[in-house]
Design a protein around this motif. Structure first.
Motif, short mmCIF file in Angstrom:
data_model
loop_
_atom_site.label_atom_id
_atom_site.label_comp_id
_atom_site.label_asym_id
_atom_site.label_seq_id
_atom_site.Cartn_x
_atom_site.Cartn_y
_atom_site.Cartn_z
N MET A 62 -2.10 -2.21 0.39
CA MET A 62 -3.43 -2.06 0.97
C MET A 62 -4.47 -1.76 -0.10
SD MET A 62 -2.37 -0.15 4.49
CE MET A 62 -4.01 -0.04 5.15
N GLY A 63 -4.15 -0.90 -1.05
CA GLY A 63 -5.08 -0.60 -2.13
C GLY A 63 -5.43 -1.84 -2.95
N ILE A 64 -4.42 -2.63 -3.25
CA ILE A 64 -4.66 -3.86 -4.02
C ILE A 64 -5.51 -4.84 -3.23
CG2 ILE A 64 -3.53 -5.91 -4.98
CD1 ILE A 64 -1.13 -4.00 -5.65
N LEU A 65 -5.21 -5.01 -1.95
CA LEU A 65 -5.98 -5.95 -1.13
C LEU A 65 -7.42 -5.50 -0.96
CD1 LEU A 65 -3.29 -6.83 1.55
CD2 LEU A 65 -4.05 -8.24 -0.38
N ILE A 66 -7.65 -4.19 -0.88
CA ILE A 66 -9.02 -3.68 -0.82
C ILE A 66 -9.75 -4.04 -2.11
CG2 ILE A 66 -10.44 -1.58 -0.79
CD1 ILE A 66 -8.19 -0.36 1.06
N ALA A 67 -9.10 -3.81 -3.25
CA ALA A 67 -9.73 -4.11 -4.54
C ALA A 67 -10.07 -5.59 -4.66
CB ALA A 67 -8.81 -3.67 -5.68
N LEU A 68 -9.23 -6.43 -4.11
CA LEU A 68 -9.46 -7.88 -4.18
C LEU A 68 -10.41 -8.38 -3.09
CD1 LEU A 68 -5.78 -9.05 -4.81
CD2 LEU A 68 -7.68 -9.04 -6.47
N ILE A 91 -4.26 5.46 6.60
CA ILE A 91 -4.95 4.20 6.31
C ILE A 91 -6.40 4.48 5.92
CG2 ILE A 91 -5.78 2.02 7.31
CD1 ILE A 91 -3.08 2.02 8.93
N ALA A 92 -7.06 5.39 6.65
CA ALA A 92 -8.43 5.76 6.30
C ALA A 92 -8.48 6.36 4.89
CB ALA A 92 -8.98 6.75 7.33
N GLU A 93 -7.50 7.20 4.55
CA GLU A 93 -7.49 7.81 3.21
C GLU A 93 -7.32 6.78 2.11
OE1 GLU A 93 -8.25 10.80 2.09
OE2 GLU A 93 -8.68 11.46 4.14
N VAL A 94 -6.49 5.74 2.35
CA VAL A 94 -6.35 4.67 1.36
C VAL A 94 -7.71 4.02 1.13
CG1 VAL A 94 -5.36 2.38 0.93
CG2 VAL A 94 -3.93 4.18 1.86
N ILE A 95 -8.43 3.79 2.21
CA ILE A 95 -9.74 3.14 2.10
C ILE A 95 -10.73 4.06 1.39
CG2 ILE A 95 -11.66 2.19 3.43
CD1 ILE A 95 -9.52 1.38 5.58
N TYR A 96 -10.77 5.34 1.80
CA TYR A 96 -11.67 6.29 1.13
C TYR A 96 -11.36 6.35 -0.36
CZ TYR A 96 -12.44 8.19 5.88
OH TYR A 96 -12.72 8.36 7.21
N HIS A 97 -10.09 6.49 -0.69
CA HIS A 97 -9.69 6.61 -2.09
C HIS A 97 -10.07 5.37 -2.89
CE1 HIS A 97 -7.41 8.63 -5.24
NE2 HIS A 97 -6.88 7.46 -5.54
N SER A 98 -9.91 4.21 -2.28
CA SER A 98 -10.23 2.96 -2.99
C SER A 98 -11.72 2.83 -3.29
CB SER A 98 -9.73 1.75 -2.20
OG SER A 98 -10.53 1.57 -1.04
N SER A 99 -12.56 3.54 -2.54
CA SER A 99 -14.00 3.42 -2.80
C SER A 99 -14.34 3.90 -4.21
CB SER A 99 -14.81 4.21 -1.76
OG SER A 99 -14.66 5.61 -1.93
N GLY A 100 -13.59 4.84 -4.74
CA GLY A 100 -13.83 5.34 -6.08
C GLY A 100 -13.33 4.44 -7.18
N TYR A 101 -12.38 3.57 -6.87
CA TYR A 101 -11.76 2.73 -7.89
C TYR A 101 -12.07 1.25 -7.71
CZ TYR A 101 -9.26 6.84 -9.33
OH TYR A 101 -8.97 8.10 -9.80
N ALA A 102 -12.21 0.81 -6.46
CA ALA A 102 -12.46 -0.61 -6.19
C ALA A 102 -13.90 -0.85 -5.78
CB ALA A 102 -11.51 -1.10 -5.09
N GLY A 103 -14.67 0.22 -5.58
CA GLY A 103 -16.07 0.08 -5.22
C GLY A 103 -16.33 0.30 -3.74
#
Length: 121
Positions: A62-68, A91-103
């Motif tokens: 999920m983190g990779i797909l968010i970044a892509l 799932i929400a936490e994965v999305i929140y966390h990705s905001s700092g790394y994937a934008g």
């Protein structure tokens, strides 16, 4: 060792039970081998490895797909993640966390997709 295609189909059908078994059969159309390649290489070789649980693989995927910003695949993996034991909060936490790394834009798009899945749309 089990055939990679058989292993991949088994894993995929466990995670996406409504998927027809013949989904990987080429039908002569353009790109008809793409699903077979995915089943062999992604589900047969990667999701079948012992190093991470399916739950953990869902988090990573999920983190990779968010970044892509791969929204179609992310939508499928929200469902798969739930099936693999993730909670809505995780799932929400994965999305929140990705905001700092994937934008933020990528995470915001992922949040909209996840809401659609979780709301049943």
């Amino acid at each position: 060792m089990t055939d990679v295609r058989e292993q991949g189909l088994r894993v995929l059908q466990e995670m996406v039970p409504h998927l027809p078994a013949d989904v990987v059969e080429p039908d002569g159309s353009f790109g008809d081998e793409m699903m077979a390649i995915g089943v062999d290489n992604v589900f047969g070789r990667l999701w079948s490895r012992e190093g991470l649980s399916r739950r953990d693989r869902s988090l990573v995927t999920m983190g990779i797909l968010i970044a892509l910003r791969a929204t179609d695949e992310f939508e499928s993996h929200v469902r798969i993640g739930l099936r693999n034991g993730l909670t809505e909060d995780e799932i929400a936490e994965v999305i929140y966390h990705s905001s700092g790394y994937a934008g933020f834009p990528n995470a915001n798009t992922a949040m909209k997709v996840a809401k659609g899945v979780l709301d049943g749309s």
